[in-house]
Design a protein around this motif. Structure first.
Motif, PDB file in Angstrom:
ATOM      1  N   ASN A   1       0.832  -1.205   0.000  1.00  0.00           N
ATOM      2  CA  ASN A   1       0.000   0.000   0.000  1.00  0.00           C
ATOM      3  C   ASN A   1       0.863   1.249   0.000  1.00  0.00           C
ATOM      4  N   TRP A   2       1.838   1.246   0.896  1.00  0.00           N
ATOM      5  CA  TRP A   2       2.674   2.442   1.041  1.00  0.00           C
ATOM      6  C   TRP A   2       3.619   2.621  -0.147  1.00  0.00           C
ATOM      7  N   GLN A   3       4.104   1.515  -0.690  1.00  0.00           N
ATOM      8  CA  GLN A   3       4.981   1.584  -1.862  1.00  0.00           C
ATOM      9  C   GLN A   3       4.247   2.225  -3.034  1.00  0.00           C
ATOM     10  N   ARG A   4       3.003   1.817  -3.255  1.00  0.00           N
ATOM     11  CA  ARG A   4       2.207   2.406  -4.344  1.00  0.00           C
ATOM     12  C   ARG A   4       1.981   3.887  -4.120  1.00  0.00           C
ATOM     13  N   PHE A   5       1.758   4.261  -2.844  1.00  0.00           N
ATOM     14  CA  PHE A   5       1.553   5.681  -2.525  1.00  0.00           C
ATOM     15  C   PHE A   5       2.794   6.492  -2.883  1.00  0.00           C
ATOM     16  N   GLU A   6       3.972   6.007  -2.503  1.00  0.00           N
ATOM     17  CA  GLU A   6       5.218   6.724  -2.801  1.00  0.00           C
ATOM     18  C   GLU A   6       5.433   6.838  -4.306  1.00  0.00           C
ATOM     19  N   GLU A   7       5.107   5.788  -5.036  1.00  0.00           N
ATOM     20  CA  GLU A   7       5.265   5.825  -6.492  1.00  0.00           C
ATOM     21  C   GLU A   7       4.289   6.813  -7.131  1.00  0.00           C
TER      22      GLU A   7
END
Length: 309
Positions: free
Chosen positions: A66-72
């Protein structure tokens, strides 16, 4: 009666705590430690970019994916002026969120979805230099007569730190002999913990600490033409008050340039370390290199420049 501190408040149930609840506690604690302007920036960034996707979600339900997608996705978000956010702005937002997650883990034993992501990033960041392929990518990405990008490349060839490159004046550039002199550095100084930092100029204490370095033809040819329209006392990298703070140069130009060159982010020190490795490859001893950089010990040079213990 003693005023109740945010740290004294009863901790809510960890398993049900939402991002919003954790943020409210964290920002109240930080308000006692940080400048009001910093608190305002954290609050604004949260409301603009983080609240919508995560505000109502339980911390323990937010996964690393979830957080990785947000950063991307942050790299494509439009700011208040309709332009994509600078990499430095994205990094500030994600950094504040990581601090909040660490606070939650330390104080409430909550999950930290950024841990796995950070471990992966550190694997790249721990590489303390740029290899020949990366240097070539950066060279190709340089826009002709762009002084900011040329200065970034100069750091690879002369071993300048971010403060030294920001302190470079046109009078330090000898285009006839194709060399430059490093004899001052820009730094930031804070008198008290809560006072604002001021920009100061730092000069070597000993004449022997002044360094003279040659640099490549392709940079010299461009600087030679550019120097004609500048006085010797002008800084190559100029800010609002004549000088540019090193952190501003790194955040607004260095990070953007690496992204343009499609080179993985490395700390600015990697430029200097790349120069150090080149010196060793060409026969300079570690002792000579340590003296050249003014490092406080040979052991420090080995550890800082080459990652050796």
């Amino acid at each position: 009666m003693r005023k109740q501190s945010p740290k004294d408040k009863k901790k809510p149930s960890k398993s049900d705590m939402t991002f919003q609840e954790l943020f409210d506690i964290w920002i109240a604690v930080k308000a006692e430690e940080l400048q009001p302007s910093t608190i305002q920036r954290y609050t604004s960034d949260y409301r603009m970019y983080v609240k919508a996707p995560f505000g109502d979600r339980k911390i323990n339900d937010i996964t690393p994916d979830n957080w990785q997608r947000f950063e991307e996705q942050m790299s494509t978000v439009k700011g208040s002026f309709g332009k994509e956010l600078l990499p430095s702005t994205v990094r500030k937002i994600t950094t504040f969120a990581r601090k909040l997650f660490m606070f939650g883990k330390t104080n409430y034993d909550l999950n930290d979805p950024t841990e796995e992501i950070q471990a992966a990033k550190k694997a790249v960041a721990s590489k303390t230099f740029f290899d020949s392929d990366e240097i070539e990518k950066m060279k190709v990405a340089v826009k002709p007569y762009n002084v900011f990008q040329l200065c970034i490349m100069l750091c690879i060839y002369v071993g300048a730190s971010q403060g030294e490159i920001c302190g470079l004046k046109w009078g330090d550039i000898d285009t006839d002999n194709q060399q430059l002199t490093i004899q001052r550095s820009v730094a930031r100084e804070r008198i008290t913990k809560r006072s604002k930092e001021t920009v100061i100029m730092v000069y070597p204490k000993a004449a022997g600490s002044i360094r003279i370095h040659p640099f490549p033809d392709w940079i010299n040819d461009q600087l030679k033409l550019m120097k004609r329209i500048h006085t010797d006392e002008e800084f190559l990298i100029q800010g609002k008050n004549g000088t540019m703070e090193p952190s501003s140069f790194v955040n607004n130009y260095y990070c953007v340039f690496l992204n343009k060159a499609n080179v993985e982010y490395r700390s600015f020190t990697a430029l200097k370390n790349t120069f150090a490795r080149k010196c060793i490859d060409e026969g300079m001893s570690v002792e000579e290199l340590s003296s050249l950089f003014g490092d406080w010990s040979i052991e420090y040079t080995k550890r800082k420049r080459f990652g050796l213990e």
